[in-house]
Design an enzyme around this catalytic site. Structure first.
Site, PDB file in Angstrom:
ATOM      1  N   MET A  30       1.049  -0.963  -0.116  1.00 40.46           N
ATOM      2  CA  MET A  30       0.303  -0.118  -0.100  1.00 40.46           C
ATOM      3  C   MET A  30       0.726   1.538   0.035  1.00 40.46           C
ATOM      4  O   MET A  30       0.364   2.411   0.371  1.00 40.46           O
ATOM      5  CB  MET A  30      -0.805  -0.029   1.313  1.00 40.46           C
ATOM      6  CG  MET A  30      -1.360  -1.088   1.387  1.00 40.46           C
ATOM      7  SD  MET A  30      -2.915  -0.506   2.085  1.00 40.46           S
ATOM      8  CE  MET A  30      -3.089  -0.481   4.004  1.00 40.46           C
ATOM      9  N   GLY A  31       1.983   1.313  -0.461  1.00 38.84           N
ATOM     10  CA  GLY A  31       3.270   2.177  -0.461  1.00 38.84           C
ATOM     11  C   GLY A  31       3.968   2.755   0.838  1.00 38.84           C
ATOM     12  O   GLY A  31       3.759   1.560   1.997  1.00 38.84           O
ATOM     13  N   LEU A  33       7.150   2.768   1.060  1.00 36.99           N
ATOM     14  CA  LEU A  33       7.283   1.842   1.121  1.00 36.99           C
ATOM     15  C   LEU A  33       8.370   1.818   2.652  1.00 36.99           C
ATOM     16  O   LEU A  33       9.119   2.926   2.278  1.00 36.99           O
ATOM     17  CB  LEU A  33       8.184   1.473   0.046  1.00 36.99           C
ATOM     18  CG  LEU A  33       7.040   1.175  -1.041  1.00 36.99           C
ATOM     19  CD1 LEU A  33       7.756   0.921  -2.193  1.00 36.99           C
ATOM     20  CD2 LEU A  33       5.915   0.375  -0.678  1.00 36.99           C
ATOM     21  N   GLY A  36      11.643  -2.804   5.140  1.00 34.70           N
ATOM     22  CA  GLY A  36      10.369  -4.346   5.541  1.00 34.70           C
ATOM     23  C   GLY A  36      10.416  -4.771   3.849  1.00 34.70           C
ATOM     24  O   GLY A  36      10.015  -6.018   3.641  1.00 34.70           O
ATOM     25  N   HIS A  37      10.033  -3.866   2.964  1.00 28.97           N
ATOM     26  CA  HIS A  37       9.088  -3.900   1.746  1.00 28.97           C
ATOM     27  C   HIS A  37      10.334  -4.416   0.970  1.00 28.97           C
ATOM     28  O   HIS A  37      10.780  -5.713  -0.202  1.00 28.97           O
ATOM     29  CB  HIS A  37       8.352  -3.139   1.219  1.00 28.97           C
ATOM     30  CG  HIS A  37       6.792  -2.435   1.605  1.00 28.97           C
ATOM     31  ND1 HIS A  37       7.291  -0.944   2.166  1.00 28.97           N
ATOM     32  CD2 HIS A  37       5.947  -2.566   2.247  1.00 28.97           C
ATOM     33  CE1 HIS A  37       5.851  -0.687   3.565  1.00 28.97           C
ATOM     34  NE2 HIS A  37       5.248  -1.961   2.878  1.00 28.97           N
ATOM     35  N   GLU A 150       6.398 -11.225   8.165  1.00 27.84           N
ATOM     36  CA  GLU A 150       4.989 -11.530   9.111  1.00 27.84           C
ATOM     37  C   GLU A 150       5.450 -10.603   9.668  1.00 27.84           C
ATOM     38  O   GLU A 150       4.796 -11.308  11.169  1.00 27.84           O
ATOM     39  CB  GLU A 150       6.487 -13.280  10.026  1.00 27.84           C
ATOM     40  CG  GLU A 150       6.571 -13.742   8.522  1.00 27.84           C
ATOM     41  CD  GLU A 150       8.151 -14.981   9.358  1.00 27.84           C
ATOM     42  OE1 GLU A 150       8.388 -14.715   9.894  1.00 27.84           O
ATOM     43  OE2 GLU A 150       7.191 -16.275   8.879  1.00 27.84           O
ATOM     44  N   ASP A 152       2.629  -8.954   9.604  1.00 27.46           N
ATOM     45  CA  ASP A 152       1.326  -8.884   9.738  1.00 27.46           C
ATOM     46  C   ASP A 152       0.964 -10.590   9.920  1.00 27.46           C
ATOM     47  O   ASP A 152       0.343 -10.955   8.200  1.00 27.46           O
ATOM     48  CB  ASP A 152       0.666  -8.773   8.068  1.00 27.46           C
ATOM     49  CG  ASP A 152       0.813  -6.871   8.129  1.00 27.46           C
ATOM     50  OD1 ASP A 152       0.322  -6.032   8.646  1.00 27.46           O
ATOM     51  OD2 ASP A 152       1.333  -5.937   7.519  1.00 27.46           O
ATOM     52  N   GLN A 155      -2.394 -11.945   8.434  1.00 30.09           N
ATOM     53  CA  GLN A 155      -3.007 -11.837   6.914  1.00 30.09           C
ATOM     54  C   GLN A 155      -2.178 -12.452   6.166  1.00 30.09           C
ATOM     55  O   GLN A 155      -2.985 -13.398   4.818  1.00 30.09           O
ATOM     56  CB  GLN A 155      -2.462 -10.520   6.344  1.00 30.09           C
ATOM     57  CG  GLN A 155      -1.681  -9.644   5.154  1.00 30.09           C
ATOM     58  CD  GLN A 155      -1.955  -8.480   5.285  1.00 30.09           C
ATOM     59  OE1 GLN A 155      -3.057  -7.997   5.292  1.00 30.09           O
ATOM     60  NE2 GLN A 155      -0.635  -8.701   4.905  1.00 30.09           N
ATOM     61  N   SER A 188       4.614   1.611   7.851  1.00 25.34           N
ATOM     62  CA  SER A 188       4.416   2.269   7.422  1.00 25.34           C
ATOM     63  C   SER A 188       4.028   3.368   8.553  1.00 25.34           C
ATOM     64  O   SER A 188       3.999   5.050   7.956  1.00 25.34           O
ATOM     65  CB  SER A 188       3.488   2.395   6.431  1.00 25.34           C
ATOM     66  OG  SER A 188       4.210   1.461   5.490  1.00 25.34           O
TER      67      SER A 188
END
Length: 283
Positions: A30-31, A33, A36-37, A150, A152, A155, A188
């Site tokens: 979801m941007g 960034l 982690g991304h 991980e 989330d 999720q 984020s």
């Protein structure tokens, strides 16, 4: 790095890669960034010929309109970050109509009870929104492998179940949490904290670490939960939303520790109105 601004340009790009027999790794975001991304794309780079990112703030997974409005949007900065590190070959930035041509509505899923635990109790409809957008993105991008953090963890479990439900031909990989130097899980949402609060919020990870120590010391789940709750009693501007000591497979609350099971501590703390989540495997 290719920038794909609509579904048609993505389709052309994917078809060209498939014609050349290239494998595709994908991680949706979801941007806003951060490292982690980038760790998702670094892993994807090792496993695949082509790596694709997507940036899309998905409205159907927000049950709080204010949270959706305040979610950080830093698209130019995100693109520059992806270009700088070079892990990603293309970034897909769809419009709302590319994802929801018939209006932003979630599908209804049965995730076998995974959706009813923890986040599901506090964010009604959240995982239907997550499932809807992830399914649509996977159908459009057609990756061989997809990567999720991980942090989330619930999720991640939901998405693995989604693949089981839909039969989509994609392998799902969970990537370990990346943390700031003080232990705070990268998110984020951290951008919304003042520098002072960002440093103080290391208390969340310290609390999880203490929970793991209590686990090793033989304390039961109720004792661990009670100790965590007491940590956040009377701390100004900190609200413990929940602490869960749960079975990693079912995500159900543990009432005793069984040697045959694996367990994880999950926590949500609201700091100055910013909702921060974290978790830690107990070992």
């Amino acid at each position: 790095m290719e920038i794909l601004n609509n579904r048609e340009s993505l389709k052309s790009y994917i078809n060209a890669q498939k014609e050349q027999g290239k494998s595709i790794g994908f991680a949706p975001t979801m941007g806003a960034l951060h490292s982690g991304h980038l760790s998702l794309y670094e892993h994807a780079r090792k496993d695949n010929d082509i790596v694709i990112s997507s940036i899309f703030v998905n409205p159907t997974q927000f049950n709080n309109p204010e949270d959706l409005e305040k979610y950080p949007r830093t698209i130019d900065k995100d693109i520059n970050l992806l270009k700088k590190h070079g892990f990603v070959d293309a970034v897909y930035i769809p419009t709302i109509n590319d994802i929801y041509p018939n209006g932003a509505q979630s599908k209804q899923y049965d995730f076998g009870g995974l959706e009813s635990e923890m986040e599901g109790k506090f964010r009604p409809g959240h995982f239907d929104g997550v499932g809807t957008v992830v399914e649509e993105l996977l159908r459009q991008v057609q990756p061989n492998r997809a990567y999720f953090g991980e942090k989330d963890f619930q999720q991640l479990a939901i998405i693995k179940k989604l693949i089981e439900i839909t039969g989509l031909p994609v392998e799902i990989y969970g990537i370990p949490i990346v943390r700031e130097e003080n232990g705070l899980a990268l998110s984020s949402r951290n951008q919304r904290l003042s520098p002072e609060r960002r440093e103080e919020a290391k208390l969340i990870y310290e609390t999880l670490t203490k929970a793991n120590e209590d686990f090793k010391a033989g304390k039961n789940p109720s004792e661990i939960r009670r100790a965590v709750a007491q940590t956040f009693d009377n701390i100004k501007d900190y609200t413990l939303e929940y602490i869960s000591i749960a079975d990693e497979e079912t995500l159900r609350e543990a009432h005793e520790f069984l040697p045959s099971k694996s367990y994880r501590a999950f926590i949500v703390v609201v700091v100055d109105g910013v909702r921060l989540i974290d978790n830690l495997h107990l070992k």
